[in-house]
Structures are given as structure tokens and as C-alpha cells.
Design a protein around this motif. Structure first.
Motif, PDB file in Angstrom:
ATOM      1  N   ALA A  33       0.926  -1.129   0.008  1.00 39.75           N
ATOM      2  CA  ALA A  33      -0.093   0.032  -0.064  1.00 39.75           C
ATOM      3  C   ALA A  33       0.834   1.419   0.005  1.00 39.75           C
ATOM      4  N   LEU A  34       1.852   1.286   0.902  1.00 40.88           N
ATOM      5  CA  LEU A  34       2.649   2.410   0.946  1.00 40.88           C
ATOM      6  C   LEU A  34       3.450   2.408  -0.515  1.00 40.88           C
ATOM      7  N   GLU A  67      -6.078  12.228 -12.959  1.00 47.94           N
ATOM      8  CA  GLU A  67      -5.570  11.507 -11.763  1.00 47.94           C
ATOM      9  C   GLU A  67      -4.562  10.375 -12.295  1.00 47.94           C
ATOM     10  N   ARG A  68      -3.628   9.672 -11.375  1.00 45.96           N
ATOM     11  CA  ARG A  68      -2.932   8.719 -11.590  1.00 45.96           C
ATOM     12  C   ARG A  68      -3.282   7.515 -10.542  1.00 45.96           C
ATOM     13  N   SER A  69      -3.274   6.416 -10.999  1.00 47.24           N
ATOM     14  CA  SER A  69      -3.752   5.253 -10.258  1.00 47.24           C
ATOM     15  C   SER A  69      -2.452   4.287 -10.381  1.00 47.24           C
ATOM     16  N   ILE A  70      -2.171   3.837  -9.183  1.00 49.15           N
ATOM     17  CA  ILE A  70      -1.261   2.600  -9.226  1.00 49.15           C
ATOM     18  C   ILE A  70      -1.613   1.419  -8.503  1.00 49.15           C
ATOM     19  N   GLY A  71      -1.687   0.233  -9.031  1.00 47.85           N
ATOM     20  CA  GLY A  71      -2.352  -0.880  -8.342  1.00 47.85           C
ATOM     21  C   GLY A  71      -1.300  -2.023  -8.278  1.00 47.85           C
ATOM     22  N   GLY A  72      -1.333  -2.624  -7.103  1.00 50.25           N
ATOM     23  CA  GLY A  72      -0.405  -3.689  -6.802  1.00 50.25           C
ATOM     24  C   GLY A  72      -0.874  -4.801  -6.287  1.00 50.25           C
ATOM     25  N   GLU A  73      -0.532  -6.033  -6.803  1.00 49.22           N
ATOM     26  CA  GLU A  73      -1.169  -7.415  -6.399  1.00 49.22           C
ATOM     27  C   GLU A  73       0.012  -8.447  -6.164  1.00 49.22           C
ATOM     28  N   SER A  74      -0.123  -9.205  -5.084  1.00 50.30           N
ATOM     29  CA  SER A  74       0.718 -10.207  -4.567  1.00 50.30           C
ATOM     30  C   SER A  74      -0.180 -11.278  -4.050  1.00 50.30           C
ATOM     31  N   GLU A  75       0.658 -12.319  -3.596  1.00 51.28           N
ATOM     32  CA  GLU A  75       0.241 -13.388  -2.867  1.00 51.28           C
ATOM     33  C   GLU A  75       1.012 -13.774  -1.855  1.00 51.28           C
ATOM     34  N   TRP A  78       0.550 -19.534   2.583  1.00 51.93           N
ATOM     35  CA  TRP A  78      -0.228 -19.909   3.654  1.00 51.93           C
ATOM     36  C   TRP A  78       0.218 -21.312   3.789  1.00 51.93           C
ATOM     37  N   TYR A  79       1.127 -21.658   4.742  1.00 56.09           N
ATOM     38  CA  TYR A  79       1.642 -22.936   5.140  1.00 56.09           C
ATOM     39  C   TYR A  79       2.360 -23.809   3.848  1.00 56.09           C
ATOM     40  N   ALA A  80       1.854 -23.675   2.994  1.00 54.94           N
ATOM     41  CA  ALA A  80       2.257 -24.406   1.702  1.00 54.94           C
ATOM     42  C   ALA A  80       2.419 -23.524   0.484  1.00 54.94           C
ATOM     43  N   PRO A  81       3.376 -23.782  -0.476  1.00 48.38           N
ATOM     44  CA  PRO A  81       3.437 -22.755  -1.643  1.00 48.38           C
ATOM     45  C   PRO A  81       2.385 -22.863  -2.513  1.00 48.38           C
ATOM     46  N   ASP A  82       1.660 -23.948  -2.445  1.00 41.75           N
ATOM     47  CA  ASP A  82       0.295 -24.044  -3.320  1.00 41.75           C
ATOM     48  C   ASP A  82      -0.679 -23.248  -2.942  1.00 41.75           C
ATOM     49  N   ASN A  83      -0.685 -23.113  -1.499  1.00 43.29           N
ATOM     50  CA  ASN A  83      -2.069 -22.330  -0.819  1.00 43.29           C
ATOM     51  C   ASN A  83      -1.424 -20.905  -0.680  1.00 43.29           C
ATOM     52  N   ARG A  84      -2.094 -20.239  -1.305  1.00 40.83           N
ATOM     53  CA  ARG A  84      -1.585 -18.479  -1.166  1.00 40.83           C
ATOM     54  C   ARG A  84      -2.885 -17.789  -0.970  1.00 40.83           C
ATOM     55  N   HIS A  85      -2.764 -16.687  -0.403  1.00 43.37           N
ATOM     56  CA  HIS A  85      -3.668 -15.580  -0.203  1.00 43.37           C
ATOM     57  C   HIS A  85      -3.505 -14.175  -0.865  1.00 43.37           C
ATOM     58  N   VAL A  86      -4.363 -13.739  -1.517  1.00 45.90           N
ATOM     59  CA  VAL A  86      -4.066 -12.583  -2.592  1.00 45.90           C
ATOM     60  C   VAL A  86      -4.218 -11.375  -1.745  1.00 45.90           C
ATOM     61  N   ILE A  87      -3.355 -10.453  -2.013  1.00 43.74           N
ATOM     62  CA  ILE A  87      -3.288  -9.047  -1.438  1.00 43.74           C
ATOM     63  C   ILE A  87      -3.296  -8.121  -2.715  1.00 43.74           C
ATOM     64  N   ALA A  88      -4.572  -7.238  -2.640  1.00 46.35           N
ATOM     65  CA  ALA A  88      -4.424  -6.240  -3.620  1.00 46.35           C
ATOM     66  C   ALA A  88      -4.517  -4.766  -3.114  1.00 46.35           C
ATOM     67  N   GLU A  89      -3.941  -3.937  -3.394  1.00 42.66           N
ATOM     68  CA  GLU A  89      -4.082  -2.545  -3.293  1.00 42.66           C
ATOM     69  C   GLU A  89      -4.068  -1.693  -4.362  1.00 42.66           C
ATOM     70  N   LYS A  90      -4.635  -0.669  -4.086  1.00 39.03           N
ATOM     71  CA  LYS A  90      -4.752   0.383  -5.347  1.00 39.03           C
ATOM     72  C   LYS A  90      -4.824   1.907  -4.745  1.00 39.03           C
TER      73      LYS A  90
END
Length: 115
Positions: A33-34, A67-75, A78-90
């Protein structure tokens, strides 16, 4: 005593690992976010931020006249490489034209003085 430890230790380890994952997740979301906010305000492209226990960071940029918009997304993993939780910020920043802004400010000052 051994039976109680065998039952309690997995619960204690699960609580510790879950709280550690939660700390990583909050840290990653804050850094993302920052970074998006800073890029939106400054207008400069930066490298993807360094995240902890996370997948690849994807940055999207939208730039218009107003305006200018910047979005970021990552994962976050969660315990195993196949199990991920998505983070999205704009982050969106309204562009300010300094000359036009100052002219309006001076006009307001002249109106309020009432000459």
C-alpha cells in the motif's frame, strides 16, 4: 504428562505459525500500500517492493489527465507454496496543476479582502 504435551504442542505450534503468517500478511499489505501510494503521488516508477513469504508482485499503472492510479497485487504463502492468499492494493492521486491552483487561491484572497 507426555500425553498432554502431545496434545498441546500441535495447538501451540499452530497458534505460533498462524500469528507469524498474520504478521507477514499485514507487513506485506502495508508495504504494498505504501509503495503504491508513493508511486501515485510522485509519478516515478519504482522497483517492486520486497515482501516476506510472498509471490511475484504485479504493478499496474493508469494515468489520465486528472488522476494517476497505481495498483499492486501479490500473494502471501499460507503454510504451503500451493496455498496462497491474494493481497491487492490500489492508490489514486488527483493531479494538481500548481499555476492554476495558485491563481484560484489569489482570486479567493482578492475576493475576501473586499477592496
Amino acid at each position: 504428562m507426555t500425553v498432554e504435551a502431545a496434545l498441546v504442542m500441535p495447538v501451540v505450534l499452530a497458534v505460533i505459525l498462524t500469528s507469524l503468517w498474520f504478521c507477514f500478511h499485514v507487513y506485506n499489505r502495508t508495504v504494498l500500500a505504501l509503495s503504491c501510494g508513493e508511486q501515485a503521488v510522485s509519478g516515478h516508477e519504482q522497483e517492486a517492493p520486497m515482501l516476506v513469504a510472498a509471490g511475484e508482485v504485479k504493478i499496474s499503472r493508469e494515468d489520465s489527465v486528472k488522476e494517476r492510479s497505481i495498483g499492486g497485487e501479490s500473494e502471501t504463502i499460507w503454510y504451503a507454496p500451493d496455498n496462497r492468499h491474494v493481497i491487492a492494493e490500489k492508490s489514486t492521486y488527483q493531479k494538481v496543476k500548481p499555476v492554476a491552483f495558485m491563481r484560484r487561491a489569489y482570486a479567493v484572497i482578492e475576493l475576501t479582502e473586499g477592496e
